[in-house]
Scaffold this motif. Structure first.
Motif, PDB file in Angstrom:
ATOM      1  N   VAL A 287       0.832  -1.203   0.000  1.00 18.84           N
ATOM      2  CA  VAL A 287       0.000   0.000   0.000  1.00 18.84           C
ATOM      3  C   VAL A 287       0.869   1.256   0.000  1.00 18.84           C
ATOM      4  O   VAL A 287       0.606   2.214  -0.742  1.00 18.84           O
ATOM      5  CB  VAL A 287      -0.960  -0.006   1.209  1.00 18.84           C
ATOM      6  CG1 VAL A 287      -1.674   1.339   1.335  1.00 18.84           C
ATOM      7  CG2 VAL A 287      -1.983  -1.132   1.065  1.00 18.84           C
ATOM      8  N   HIS A 288       1.923   1.260   0.817  1.00 18.80           N
ATOM      9  CA  HIS A 288       2.799   2.434   0.870  1.00 18.80           C
ATOM     10  C   HIS A 288       3.596   2.601  -0.424  1.00 18.80           C
ATOM     11  O   HIS A 288       3.867   3.728  -0.848  1.00 18.80           O
ATOM     12  CB  HIS A 288       3.723   2.348   2.075  1.00 18.80           C
ATOM     13  CG  HIS A 288       3.067   2.784   3.355  1.00 18.80           C
ATOM     14  ND1 HIS A 288       2.258   1.946   4.094  1.00 18.80           N
ATOM     15  CD2 HIS A 288       3.069   3.979   4.008  1.00 18.80           C
ATOM     16  CE1 HIS A 288       1.803   2.592   5.156  1.00 18.80           C
ATOM     17  NE2 HIS A 288       2.275   3.825   5.125  1.00 18.80           N
ATOM     18  N   GLU A 289       3.969   1.486  -1.042  1.00 22.75           N
ATOM     19  CA  GLU A 289       4.661   1.582  -2.330  1.00 22.75           C
ATOM     20  C   GLU A 289       3.737   2.183  -3.381  1.00 22.75           C
ATOM     21  O   GLU A 289       4.151   2.992  -4.217  1.00 22.75           O
ATOM     22  CB  GLU A 289       5.139   0.195  -2.773  1.00 22.75           C
ATOM     23  CG  GLU A 289       6.372  -0.293  -2.034  1.00 22.75           C
ATOM     24  CD  GLU A 289       6.710  -1.742  -2.355  1.00 22.75           C
ATOM     25  OE1 GLU A 289       6.115  -2.288  -3.316  1.00 22.75           O
ATOM     26  OE2 GLU A 289       7.547  -2.320  -1.656  1.00 22.75           O
ATOM     27  N   GLY A 290       2.450   1.779  -3.347  1.00 27.12           N
ATOM     28  CA  GLY A 290       1.478   2.346  -4.280  1.00 27.12           C
ATOM     29  C   GLY A 290       1.299   3.834  -4.052  1.00 27.12           C
ATOM     30  O   GLY A 290       1.216   4.615  -5.010  1.00 27.12           O
ATOM     31  N   ALA A 291       1.249   4.234  -2.774  1.00 30.56           N
ATOM     32  CA  ALA A 291       1.099   5.657  -2.456  1.00 30.56           C
ATOM     33  C   ALA A 291       2.301   6.458  -2.931  1.00 30.56           C
ATOM     34  O   ALA A 291       2.182   7.620  -3.339  1.00 30.56           O
ATOM     35  CB  ALA A 291       0.903   5.832  -0.947  1.00 30.56           C
ATOM     36  N   HIS A 292       3.465   5.819  -2.887  1.00 33.85           N
ATOM     37  CA  HIS A 292       4.708   6.482  -3.316  1.00 33.85           C
ATOM     38  C   HIS A 292       4.662   6.852  -4.792  1.00 33.85           C
ATOM     39  O   HIS A 292       5.314   7.815  -5.223  1.00 33.85           O
ATOM     40  CB  HIS A 292       5.892   5.542  -3.043  1.00 33.85           C
ATOM     41  CG  HIS A 292       7.226   6.117  -3.399  1.00 33.85           C
ATOM     42  ND1 HIS A 292       7.785   7.180  -2.722  1.00 33.85           N
ATOM     43  CD2 HIS A 292       8.112   5.777  -4.382  1.00 33.85           C
ATOM     44  CE1 HIS A 292       8.960   7.471  -3.258  1.00 33.85           C
ATOM     45  NE2 HIS A 292       9.184   6.636  -4.263  1.00 33.85           N
ATOM     46  N   LEU A 294       1.933   7.828  -6.414  1.00 35.78           N
ATOM     47  CA  LEU A 294       0.852   8.768  -6.690  1.00 35.78           C
ATOM     48  C   LEU A 294       1.380  10.174  -6.953  1.00 35.78           C
ATOM     49  O   LEU A 294       2.519  10.506  -6.614  1.00 35.78           O
ATOM     50  CB  LEU A 294      -0.119   8.807  -5.503  1.00 35.78           C
ATOM     51  CG  LEU A 294      -0.872   7.515  -5.162  1.00 35.78           C
ATOM     52  CD1 LEU A 294      -1.666   7.696  -3.868  1.00 35.78           C
ATOM     53  CD2 LEU A 294      -1.794   7.097  -6.303  1.00 35.78           C
ATOM     54  N   SER A 295       0.516  11.002  -7.523  1.00 34.04           N
ATOM     55  CA  SER A 295       0.854  12.415  -7.700  1.00 34.04           C
ATOM     56  C   SER A 295       0.968  13.066  -6.322  1.00 34.04           C
ATOM     57  O   SER A 295       0.410  12.556  -5.334  1.00 34.04           O
ATOM     58  CB  SER A 295      -0.231  13.111  -8.509  1.00 34.04           C
ATOM     59  OG  SER A 295      -1.436  13.148  -7.767  1.00 34.04           O
ATOM     60  N   PRO A 296       1.663  14.188  -6.209  1.00 31.34           N
ATOM     61  CA  PRO A 296       1.810  14.871  -4.908  1.00 31.34           C
ATOM     62  C   PRO A 296       0.473  15.131  -4.216  1.00 31.34           C
ATOM     63  O   PRO A 296       0.359  14.951  -3.001  1.00 31.34           O
ATOM     64  CB  PRO A 296       2.516  16.170  -5.279  1.00 31.34           C
ATOM     65  CG  PRO A 296       3.323  15.814  -6.480  1.00 31.34           C
ATOM     66  CD  PRO A 296       2.468  14.855  -7.260  1.00 31.34           C
ATOM     67  N   LEU A 297      -0.553  15.538  -4.982  1.00 34.23           N
ATOM     68  CA  LEU A 297      -1.853  15.833  -4.385  1.00 34.23           C
ATOM     69  C   LEU A 297      -2.494  14.565  -3.824  1.00 34.23           C
ATOM     70  O   LEU A 297      -2.960  14.546  -2.675  1.00 34.23           O
ATOM     71  CB  LEU A 297      -2.780  16.470  -5.421  1.00 34.23           C
ATOM     72  CG  LEU A 297      -4.224  16.725  -4.942  1.00 34.23           C
ATOM     73  CD1 LEU A 297      -4.222  17.669  -3.740  1.00 34.23           C
ATOM     74  CD2 LEU A 297      -5.068  17.292  -6.085  1.00 34.23           C
ATOM     75  N   ARG A 298      -2.522  13.503  -4.626  1.00 33.44           N
ATOM     76  CA  ARG A 298      -3.157  12.256  -4.176  1.00 33.44           C
ATOM     77  C   ARG A 298      -2.360  11.616  -3.043  1.00 33.44           C
ATOM     78  O   ARG A 298      -2.936  10.996  -2.147  1.00 33.44           O
ATOM     79  CB  ARG A 298      -3.294  11.293  -5.347  1.00 33.44           C
ATOM     80  CG  ARG A 298      -4.254  11.788  -6.425  1.00 33.44           C
ATOM     81  CD  ARG A 298      -4.371  10.816  -7.563  1.00 33.44           C
ATOM     82  NE  ARG A 298      -5.013   9.583  -7.159  1.00 33.44           N
ATOM     83  CZ  ARG A 298      -5.089   8.493  -7.915  1.00 33.44           C
ATOM     84  NH1 ARG A 298      -4.552   8.498  -9.133  1.00 33.44           N
ATOM     85  NH2 ARG A 298      -5.695   7.406  -7.481  1.00 33.44           N
ATOM     86  N   SER A 300      -0.762  13.292  -0.807  1.00 29.64           N
ATOM     87  CA  SER A 300      -1.123  14.098   0.370  1.00 29.64           C
ATOM     88  C   SER A 300      -2.465  13.656   0.933  1.00 29.64           C
ATOM     89  O   SER A 300      -2.639  13.556   2.158  1.00 29.64           O
ATOM     90  CB  SER A 300      -1.170  15.572  -0.027  1.00 29.64           C
ATOM     91  OG  SER A 300      -1.626  16.362   1.047  1.00 29.64           O
ATOM     92  N   ILE A 301      -3.421  13.361   0.054  1.00 30.00           N
ATOM     93  CA  ILE A 301      -4.740  12.883   0.495  1.00 30.00           C
ATOM     94  C   ILE A 301      -4.601  11.539   1.205  1.00 30.00           C
ATOM     95  O   ILE A 301      -5.232  11.291   2.248  1.00 30.00           O
ATOM     96  CB  ILE A 301      -5.702  12.770  -0.704  1.00 30.00           C
ATOM     97  CG1 ILE A 301      -6.013  14.146  -1.274  1.00 30.00           C
ATOM     98  CG2 ILE A 301      -6.983  12.043  -0.299  1.00 30.00           C
ATOM     99  CD1 ILE A 301      -6.815  14.118  -2.561  1.00 30.00           C
ATOM    100  N   PHE A 302      -3.763  10.651   0.648  1.00 29.09           N
ATOM    101  CA  PHE A 302      -3.548   9.333   1.264  1.00 29.09           C
ATOM    102  C   PHE A 302      -3.009   9.485   2.689  1.00 29.09           C
ATOM    103  O   PHE A 302      -3.522   8.850   3.623  1.00 29.09           O
ATOM    104  CB  PHE A 302      -2.565   8.517   0.418  1.00 29.09           C
ATOM    105  CG  PHE A 302      -2.064   7.268   1.105  1.00 29.09           C
ATOM    106  CD1 PHE A 302      -2.843   6.133   1.168  1.00 29.09           C
ATOM    107  CD2 PHE A 302      -0.814   7.248   1.714  1.00 29.09           C
ATOM    108  CE1 PHE A 302      -2.396   4.984   1.816  1.00 29.09           C
ATOM    109  CE2 PHE A 302      -0.351   6.116   2.369  1.00 29.09           C
ATOM    110  CZ  PHE A 302      -1.148   4.975   2.418  1.00 29.09           C
ATOM    111  N   HIS A 303      -1.977  10.297   2.862  1.00 29.97           N
ATOM    112  CA  HIS A 303      -1.379  10.450   4.200  1.00 29.97           C
ATOM    113  C   HIS A 303      -2.346  11.132   5.175  1.00 29.97           C
ATOM    114  O   HIS A 303      -2.367  10.798   6.361  1.00 29.97           O
ATOM    115  CB  HIS A 303      -0.065  11.216   4.100  1.00 29.97           C
ATOM    116  CG  HIS A 303       1.045  10.423   3.479  1.00 29.97           C
ATOM    117  ND1 HIS A 303       1.537   9.273   4.059  1.00 29.97           N
ATOM    118  CD2 HIS A 303       1.733  10.579   2.308  1.00 29.97           C
ATOM    119  CE1 HIS A 303       2.492   8.762   3.285  1.00 29.97           C
ATOM    120  NE2 HIS A 303       2.625   9.534   2.222  1.00 29.97           N
TER     121      HIS A 303
END
Length: 618
Positions: A287-292, A294-298, A300-303
């Motif tokens: 999940v964290h690799e997938g978040a890595h 993402l675009s900066p905006l998305r 930020s939403i994930f975190h």
């Protein structure tokens, strides 16, 4: 359903074959498609096999080995052996021929079930060492050696010949003779140290543990689907994910392979699974690799979603507090983020049961935050297995829950957890001395150091034998440090050494995807992964990560040096048990030169080692 109103597991299956006749009992994949059997059909297959076993001379109390990975054949063999009056003795599918031979000879089995030609060939290699084996039965069809014939389970069951009234009556009469005091199995410990011991568990041990565990969990619906992937040779999966499921009229789906669990989760869409911490570590990492990516905006939403999720889970489940504004925020982020994550794992998961080793607090909290609750528990092969378990009404993310009903716990002077309860084994097969050594005044010695807080929550510190005592006399539990190391995005697995040494050192397996991504950002040139992880920049990266961890540790528990390994520890490599626990002794022996060299360099942080493709030190 009161399991203990019956005398045995086969007796409950017989009842369920009528009560849930047309309900799906088991699913399995064949030629790329998941097929299933109803309770009625499954019970018929069990009776057919029991008939065949009786014809070849199986008698009450005879041990029969099952040398196989999880699959339909395993389940039919297990119930079929019991229904013929025998005692199933599982052998891990990853065991070698010699390891299997030890178990076969020790329990004196004359019949061995195997899953594939590969398992059969393991036995063929040690044929001279297992003279007592009279019959090998396979779940798959293949040609065996003339000197060691093999028959299929279909042949033994005579599937083409219908069960007569006399056949059914004979087998069900045997089922009625089984008592709660009879052995349901002999399970040989996976042998992280020393020779495996045969744990004798009774029908009562397992049925009581399954029933009390289900009642303690208290969140199962009427129709659940459990995906089974941990070895059924291990008591955790067997009791919690298999017996408890089938006995309560639920559905068990067998995963194709450990490596295909994530894929099978999407196909089967399970509601529950039993697992060890390694699966959750992989989910956390994925999940964290997938978040890595993402675009900066998305990203930020994930975190932000994760921050709200952690706060929500802590307030609601740990503190029992209601916060309407926080709940509203959580529902929003659940639609935006968490539901999409859950869909990647089938979309229907209601929870996991975790055992085998303590789950790191950060990962457990993360799982609850994204809406995939993990009910952490603790137990041993010798205790059928569960002694403690979490519950939705009382959760501590770093605890293994509270004691099950009828289970007594206390701590010895040195902190070792001692237990009594209906799930405690009858002893070790043909080993009275080992049995006596394992009990103290009627209390089973678990071998684990624990603490119990005022509310009754149990916290496992580490294995008593794995506590590191440094040359300076400091007692250090390596597992919490290893769990912290594994949380780092560049580290996949970690093992800490330091017993009778002046300081701690670590062997680290690398998260190659993350390291390669980082190397691209740094414009590093390298020929292959072995050259990459030998680079000074990679060394410096890991040094910084270790230094950050060390800031939160007392000086005597800090990591003074480390070595990198470019591949993960595996069962096949001999570094992990079949339940994915680290084999500390084997790992040390395999990488002894690397560990010893870190002490020769006096922990100055300048040592850098890696391994070659064949595992030799470079």
């Amino acid at each position: 359903m009161d399991f203990l109103s019956y005398q045995s597991v086969p007796a409950i299956l017989k009842e369920n074959a009528q009560r849930y006749a047309k309900r799906t009992a088991v699913s399995f994949k064949k030629q790329g498609v998941f097929l299933s059997l109803t309770f009625e059909e499954f019970y018929e297959r069990v009776l057919l096999l029991a008939r065949g076993l009786l014809k070849v001379g199986v008698k009450r109390g005879d041990p029969v080995c099952i040398f196989s990975e999880n699959r339909l054949g395993w389940a039919i063999s297990d119930f079929g052996i019991q229904s013929a009056g025998g005692i199933p003795v599982p052998i891990y599918a990853t065991n070698t021929g010699k390891q299997a031979a030890y178990i076969i000879n020790h329990c004196e089995a004359k019949i061995v079930f195997v899953s594939t030609k590969a398992q059969y060939e393991k036995l063929l290699e040690v044929r001279d060492e297992i003279p007592g084996v009279e019959l090998v039965i396979s779940y798959e069809r293949f040609m065996g050696d003339r000197s060691f014939p093999v028959y299929t389970q279909y042949q033994l069951s005579e599937v083409g010949t219908l069960l007569s009234v006399e056949d059914t009556g004979q087998i069900e009469a045997i089922i009625e003779q089984i008592t709660q005091d009879d052995l349901i199995t002999i399970i040989y410990t996976s042998g992280t140290t020393g020779v495996p011991k045969g744990v004798m568990l009774t029908q009562y041990n397992v049925m009581s543990n399954a029933q009390i565990g289900l009642h303690h969990l208290g969140v199962l619906g009427d129709k659940e689907t459990f995906l089974s992937f941990l070895p059924l040779s291990h008591v955790l999966e067997r009791t919690a994910g298999y017996y408890a499921t089938l006995l309560s009229g639920q559905h068990v789906a067998f995963a194709e392979d450990v490596k295909k669990v994530m894929e099978n989760m999407v196909e089967v869409q399970p509601t529950w699974m039993v697992s060890v911490p390694r699966l959750f570590e992989k989910i956390y990492s994925r999940v964290h690799e997938g978040a890595h990516q993402l675009s900066p905006l998305r990203r930020s939403i994930f975190h932000r979603a994760l921050k709200v999720g952690r706060e929500y889970a802590t307030k609601k489940y740990v503190n029992g507090q209601a916060d309407s504004l926080l709940a509203l925020q959580y529902r929003l982020f659940d639609r935006l983020v968490f539901r999409k994550i859950r869909d990647r794992f089938g979309g229907r998961l209601r929870g996991f049961i975790c055992g085998g080793a303590p789950l790191d607090r950060t990962i457990n909290e993360f799982m609850w935050a994204i809406g995939l609750p993990v009910y952490n528990g603790y137990g041993l092969t010798e205790t059928s297995p569960a002694l403690t378990l979490s519950n939705r009404d009382y959760i501590r993310f770093d605890s293994v829950g509270k004691a099950l009903a009828q289970t007594e716990l206390k701590l010895a002077e040195d902190g070792e957890l001692l237990v009594k309860g209906p799930q405690v084994m009858q002893g070790y097969f043909k080993s009275k001395d080992k049995t006596v050594e394992t009990f103290a005044d009627g209390w089973l010695k678990t071998g684990d150091i624990a603490r119990i807080d005022e509310e009754g929550f149990v916290y496992i510190v580490d294995r008593k034998k794995e506590i590191i005592v440094t040359a300076g006399g400091k007692n250090i539990a390596p597992q919490p440090i290893e769990n912290e190391l594994k949380l780092d995005k560049y580290i996949s697995q970690a093992i800490v050494f330091g017993d009778r040494k002046p300081y701690l050192v670590a062997l680290l397996t690398t998260n190659l995807e993350r390291v390669i991504d980082w190397s691209r950002e740094q414009d590093l040139d390298y020929l292959d992964i072995y050259e990459l992880i030998k680079s000074t920049k990679v060394r410096h990266l890991f040094s910084e990560r270790i230094a950050a961890l060390n800031k939160g540790l007392p000086p005597y528990a800090t990591i003074k040096d480390f070595a990198l390994i470019p591949r993960e520890f595996t069962i096949e490599g001999g570094e992990l048990t079949p339940t994915l626990k680290l084999k500390r002794k084997e790992i040390y022996e395999k990488y002894k030169d690397m560990v010893d060299d870190m002490y020769l360099k006096k922990g100055n942080g300048l040592v850098f080692q890696t391994t070659s493709r064949d595992g030799e030190k470079k």
